[in-house]
Design a protein around this motif. Sequence first.
Motif, PDB file in Angstrom:
ATOM      1  N   PRO A  32       2.386  14.382   1.610  1.00 23.83           N
ATOM      2  CA  PRO A  32       3.222  15.498   1.158  1.00 23.83           C
ATOM      3  C   PRO A  32       2.380  16.773   1.137  1.00 23.83           C
ATOM      4  N   GLN A  33       3.007  17.907   1.344  1.00 19.60           N
ATOM      5  CA  GLN A  33       2.316  19.195   1.453  1.00 19.60           C
ATOM      6  C   GLN A  33       1.321  19.432   0.315  1.00 19.60           C
ATOM      7  N   GLU A  34       1.714  19.101  -0.922  1.00 21.05           N
ATOM      8  CA  GLU A  34       0.858  19.388  -2.076  1.00 21.05           C
ATOM      9  C   GLU A  34      -0.418  18.542  -2.115  1.00 21.05           C
ATOM     10  N   GLN A  35      -0.505  17.495  -1.287  1.00 22.65           N
ATOM     11  CA  GLN A  35      -1.703  16.656  -1.280  1.00 22.65           C
ATOM     12  C   GLN A  35      -2.730  17.062  -0.224  1.00 22.65           C
ATOM     13  N   TYR A  36      -2.362  17.983   0.671  1.00 28.96           N
ATOM     14  CA  TYR A  36      -3.311  18.383   1.717  1.00 28.96           C
ATOM     15  C   TYR A  36      -4.513  19.142   1.160  1.00 28.96           C
ATOM     16  N   ALA A  37      -4.293  20.106   0.286  1.00 32.51           N
ATOM     17  CA  ALA A  37      -5.410  20.902  -0.257  1.00 32.51           C
ATOM     18  C   ALA A  37      -6.412  20.028  -1.016  1.00 32.51           C
ATOM     19  N   PHE A  49       0.831  -1.197   0.000  1.00 35.29           N
ATOM     20  CA  PHE A  49       0.000   0.000   0.000  1.00 35.29           C
ATOM     21  C   PHE A  49       0.865   1.247   0.000  1.00 35.29           C
ATOM     22  N   GLU A  50       0.369   2.291  -0.647  1.00 34.83           N
ATOM     23  CA  GLU A  50       1.038   3.585  -0.637  1.00 34.83           C
ATOM     24  C   GLU A  50       0.028   4.652  -0.221  1.00 34.83           C
ATOM     25  N   ALA A  51       0.533   5.663   0.478  1.00 36.10           N
ATOM     26  CA  ALA A  51      -0.324   6.791   0.861  1.00 36.10           C
ATOM     27  C   ALA A  51      -0.858   7.465  -0.394  1.00 36.10           C
ATOM     28  N   ALA A  52      -2.079   7.958  -0.298  1.00 35.16           N
ATOM     29  CA  ALA A  52      -2.727   8.598  -1.451  1.00 35.16           C
ATOM     30  C   ALA A  52      -3.490   9.829  -0.990  1.00 35.16           C
ATOM     31  N   THR A  53      -3.718  10.743  -1.921  1.00 40.15           N
ATOM     32  CA  THR A  53      -4.609  11.862  -1.673  1.00 40.15           C
ATOM     33  C   THR A  53      -5.981  11.293  -1.305  1.00 40.15           C
ATOM     34  N   LEU A  54      -6.630  11.886  -0.311  1.00 36.06           N
ATOM     35  CA  LEU A  54      -7.943  11.383   0.099  1.00 36.06           C
ATOM     36  C   LEU A  54      -8.875  11.325  -1.109  1.00 36.06           C
TER      37      LEU A  54
END
Length: 108
Positions: A84-89, A50-55
Motif C-alpha cells: 500500500p502507498q503508505e508503506q513505501y516510505a 503470509f501477509e505482505a509487510a513493510t520492509l
Amino acid sequence: KVTLDPTNMLHAGTYFRTSELIQTCFDLLGEDICYAHAKDKTWTSMMPSFEAATLGDGGMDFEVYLANLSRMKYPRALLIEHLPQEQYAPSKKHLMDTAAKLGVKIYS
C-alpha cells in the motif's frame, strides 16, 4: 538472466532461513541477476499463511540481500513492490538505514 525475488520463495521451510535462501540465490545465479525485487512477509498463522509487510517488519534478511547486491560487478536495480502507498516510505527508509549500517551505496 533472471529477476531475483526471494520473497516469492518463502514457505514454511524457508521463512526462518532467509539469510541462507538469499545467499544460495546469489551463489547459484551470480551475475545472471539483472535486477531484484524487495518485499517482506510476515507469518500470520500456523498453516502457514503470509501477509505482505513493510520492509523490515517480516522475515526477510535485507542485510544479506543488500550486501550481496553491493558485491555485483555493476549496480542492479532493487524495486520495492506490492505495498500500500503508505508503506513505501518506511520501506525505503529501512533499506536506506540498512545500507548505511553496512556501508553500502544505494543509487536513487
